[in-house]
Design a protein around this motif. Structure first.
Motif, PDB file in Angstrom:
ATOM      1  N   ALA A 241       0.813  -1.223   0.000  1.00  0.00           N
ATOM      2  CA  ALA A 241       0.000   0.000   0.000  1.00  0.00           C
ATOM      3  C   ALA A 241       0.847   1.273   0.000  1.00  0.00           C
ATOM      4  O   ALA A 241       0.578   2.216  -0.755  1.00  0.00           O
ATOM      5  N   VAL A 242       1.885   1.293   0.825  1.00  0.00           N
ATOM      6  CA  VAL A 242       2.729   2.495   0.884  1.00  0.00           C
ATOM      7  C   VAL A 242       3.548   2.620  -0.405  1.00  0.00           C
ATOM      8  O   VAL A 242       3.607   3.695  -1.018  1.00  0.00           O
ATOM      9  N   ALA A 243       4.154   1.524  -0.855  1.00  0.00           N
ATOM     10  CA  ALA A 243       4.968   1.560  -2.077  1.00  0.00           C
ATOM     11  C   ALA A 243       4.125   1.984  -3.279  1.00  0.00           C
ATOM     12  O   ALA A 243       4.562   2.793  -4.115  1.00  0.00           O
ATOM     13  N   ASN A 244       2.898   1.469  -3.358  1.00  0.00           N
ATOM     14  CA  ASN A 244       2.027   1.851  -4.469  1.00  0.00           C
ATOM     15  C   ASN A 244       1.663   3.334  -4.400  1.00  0.00           C
ATOM     16  O   ASN A 244       1.619   4.023  -5.431  1.00  0.00           O
ATOM     17  N   SER A 245       1.407   3.829  -3.199  1.00  0.00           N
ATOM     18  CA  SER A 245       1.039   5.243  -3.051  1.00  0.00           C
ATOM     19  C   SER A 245       2.199   6.143  -3.469  1.00  0.00           C
ATOM     20  O   SER A 245       2.004   7.165  -4.134  1.00  0.00           O
ATOM     21  N   ILE A 246       3.402   5.761  -3.095  1.00  0.00           N
ATOM     22  CA  ILE A 246       4.588   6.556  -3.449  1.00  0.00           C
ATOM     23  C   ILE A 246       4.803   6.526  -4.973  1.00  0.00           C
ATOM     24  O   ILE A 246       5.071   7.554  -5.601  1.00  0.00           O
ATOM     25  N   ALA A 247       4.644   5.339  -5.570  1.00  0.00           N
ATOM     26  CA  ALA A 247       4.809   5.227  -7.026  1.00  0.00           C
ATOM     27  C   ALA A 247       3.779   6.103  -7.734  1.00  0.00           C
ATOM     28  O   ALA A 247       4.075   6.744  -8.751  1.00  0.00           O
ATOM     29  N   ALA A 248       2.578   6.163  -7.165  1.00  0.00           N
ATOM     30  CA  ALA A 248       1.506   6.973  -7.767  1.00  0.00           C
ATOM     31  C   ALA A 248       1.830   8.460  -7.696  1.00  0.00           C
ATOM     32  O   ALA A 248       1.599   9.209  -8.650  1.00  0.00           O
ATOM     33  N   VAL A 249       2.383   8.893  -6.574  1.00  0.00           N
ATOM     34  CA  VAL A 249       2.742  10.311  -6.435  1.00  0.00           C
ATOM     35  C   VAL A 249       3.844  10.653  -7.447  1.00  0.00           C
ATOM     36  O   VAL A 249       3.803  11.691  -8.111  1.00  0.00           O
ATOM     37  N   GLU A 250       4.808   9.762  -7.594  1.00  0.00           N
ATOM     38  CA  GLU A 250       5.856  10.000  -8.596  1.00  0.00           C
ATOM     39  C   GLU A 250       5.269  10.114  -9.994  1.00  0.00           C
ATOM     40  O   GLU A 250       5.802  10.802 -10.848  1.00  0.00           O
ATOM     41  N   ALA A 251       4.143   9.426 -10.215  1.00  0.00           N
ATOM     42  CA  ALA A 251       3.521   9.432 -11.541  1.00  0.00           C
ATOM     43  C   ALA A 251       2.532  10.584 -11.711  1.00  0.00           C
ATOM     44  O   ALA A 251       1.965  10.743 -12.788  1.00  0.00           O
ATOM     45  N   GLY A 252       2.299  11.364 -10.665  1.00  0.00           N
ATOM     46  CA  GLY A 252       1.428  12.536 -10.830  1.00  0.00           C
ATOM     47  C   GLY A 252       0.276  12.673  -9.856  1.00  0.00           C
ATOM     48  O   GLY A 252      -0.420  13.685  -9.864  1.00  0.00           O
ATOM     49  N   ALA A 253       0.030  11.669  -9.016  1.00  0.00           N
ATOM     50  CA  ALA A 253      -1.037  11.805  -8.018  1.00  0.00           C
ATOM     51  C   ALA A 253      -0.623  12.864  -7.001  1.00  0.00           C
ATOM     52  O   ALA A 253       0.562  13.008  -6.699  1.00  0.00           O
ATOM     53  N   ARG A 254      -1.590  13.603  -6.456  1.00  0.00           N
ATOM     54  CA  ARG A 254      -1.268  14.629  -5.456  1.00  0.00           C
ATOM     55  C   ARG A 254      -2.152  14.523  -4.218  1.00  0.00           C
ATOM     56  O   ARG A 254      -2.149  15.416  -3.382  1.00  0.00           O
ATOM     57  N   GLN A 255      -2.904  13.455  -4.091  1.00  0.00           N
ATOM     58  CA  GLN A 255      -3.628  13.205  -2.843  1.00  0.00           C
ATOM     59  C   GLN A 255      -3.441  11.731  -2.486  1.00  0.00           C
ATOM     60  O   GLN A 255      -3.592  10.858  -3.343  1.00  0.00           O
ATOM     61  N   ILE A 256      -3.128  11.485  -1.211  1.00  0.00           N
ATOM     62  CA  ILE A 256      -3.010  10.106  -0.735  1.00  0.00           C
ATOM     63  C   ILE A 256      -4.069   9.881   0.331  1.00  0.00           C
ATOM     64  O   ILE A 256      -4.189  10.657   1.276  1.00  0.00           O
ATOM     65  N   GLU A 257      -4.834   8.812   0.178  1.00  0.00           N
ATOM     66  CA  GLU A 257      -5.805   8.431   1.198  1.00  0.00           C
ATOM     67  C   GLU A 257      -5.123   7.403   2.087  1.00  0.00           C
ATOM     68  O   GLU A 257      -4.550   6.422   1.600  1.00  0.00           O
TER      69      GLU A 257
END
Ligand code: MN
Length: 390
Positions: free
Chosen positions: A208-224
């Protein structure tokens, strides 16, 4: 320049709906206060249509913390959206968070709906929510397993209908960083500046944490995320972990959050006191052993210079100081330091005597020795030395 990442806390919603984590309205309010102190950007307080208690919780948090951005969850249907709007009536910055499943597996077996139907209902729910509030978030449930072309289509449609945030959850914790990052990157590019892309990851594979970090690197700007990573099944992305990754490795991740990290430990402790369990002892950041060094070589290095074995200053997350656990792996250096802390000045002979007694006892223990036990061993050693000297 580092980019701001918004922290959407769902401890009181996704976290609360997992076994052993139910909270009463007063308990949710107590936890909400801590989350506000912590500086979370959005506080999801419940799922108003789900129960009277959830409605009351969203209403109570909205009244008590009017300046906070409070979210209420709603399925993509009129009844749910209206109920969420009513619960958020007293919030100054209300957010309606509406969702519908979009993966073929959920559409076929759970909803018995076609992709077109789901898209129409999503758009209608977002339009209705916008009649009540300015801030609408749409979630494509099971987004990570949704066919990407369709996912992009529905995301564009809800943004055109007025959603400001689009969440692509990995509802079942099945995705992996490379795959999830690629999907999030595609959606972020498709939406551009029209909406914030959000992620919501579950920890079924421990990613869950690794996926969230990968998503932010790809452009996500909100983490639930949630305190202690609580949530459905294996839980959600752990708030304290993602926040501390950004803070500890700005060289890798040029992102920052609004979290006051020195409140992290207190938030974790408060949650543990409300629900039926705490984090496992070896949990990163807030676990009992997270800053406890036991191996002799580690303790020796740590005592000479903390940075040899400590990457985070425990005080920065609200823990007084790194602890040395005195157990069978401890060396003379750490034992001597503990004796000094306890007010003993030992001669070399006394330290040797203590060290041998200490390891003999510690060898049969799973846990370390308490200070009182060490004091008793010092006295015993001194008596033995006294006898030998006579
Ligand atoms: Mn969830």
């Amino acid at each position: 320049m580092s980019d701001r990442v918004y922290i959407f806390d769902t401890t009181l919603r996704d976290g609360e709906q997992s076994p052993g984590c139910s909270m009463t309205v007063p308990e949710k309010l107590r936890m909400a206060r801590k989350l506000v102190d912590l500086g979370v950007d959005i506080l999801e307080a419940g799922f108003p249509i789900a129960s009277e208690g959830d409605f009351e919780a969203v209403d109570a948090v909205s009244r008590e913390y009017p300046w906070a951005q409070v979210a209420g969850l709603a399925r993509c249907c009129t009844l749910d959206v209206k109920r969420a709007a009513a619960a958020l009536k007293h919030a100054r910055r209300p957010r309606i968070h509406t969702f519908i499943a979009t993966s073929d597996i959920h559409l076929k077996y759970k909803l018995h709906k076609s992709r077109e139907q789901a898209l129409e209902e999503a758009v209608a729910a977002v339009e209705l929510a916008r009649q009540h509030v300015d801030d609408v978030e749409f979630s494509a449930e099971d987004g990570a397993r949704t066919e990407p072309d369709y996912l992009e289509k529905i995301c564009k449609a809800v943004v055109a209908a007025g959603a400001r945030t689009v969440n692509i959850p990995d509802t079942v914790g099945y995705s992996a960083p490379r795959e999830y990052g690629a999907l999030i990157g595609r959606i972020a590019r498709a939406l551009g500046d029209c909406a914030i892309v959000s992620v919501h990851c579950h920890d079924d594979l421990g990613l869950a944490v690794a996926n969230s970090i990968a998503a932010v690197e790809a452009g996500a700007r909100q983490i639930e995320c949630t305190i202690n990573g609580i949530g459905e099944r294996a839980g959600n992305c752990s708030l304290e972990e993602v926040v501390m990754i950004f803070k500890t490795r700005p060289d890798l991740y040029p992102f920052h959050t609004g979290i006051h990290t020195e409140h992290l430990f207190a938030a974790s402790e408060m949650l543990s006191s409300i629900i039926t369990f705490g984090p496992q002892p070896n949990k990163a950041i807030v676990g009992r052993n997270a800053f406890a060094h036991e191996a002799g070589i580690h303790q020796d290095g740590y005592l000479k210079e903390k940075s040899t074995y400590e990457i985070i200053d425990p005080r920065s997350v609200g823990i007084p100081e790194g602890r040395l656990v005195l157990g069978k792996h401890s060396g003379r250096h750490a034992i001597n330091q503990r004796c000094k802390d306890m007010g003993y000045e030992l001669t070399r002979e006394e330290l040797d005597a203590l060290y041998h007694r200490f390891t003999a006892v510690a060898d049969h223990r799973k846990k370390g020795l308490m200070d009182e036990e060490i004091a008793a061993l010092i006295d015993e050693g001194r008596r033995a030395l006294g006898v030998a000297a006579d």
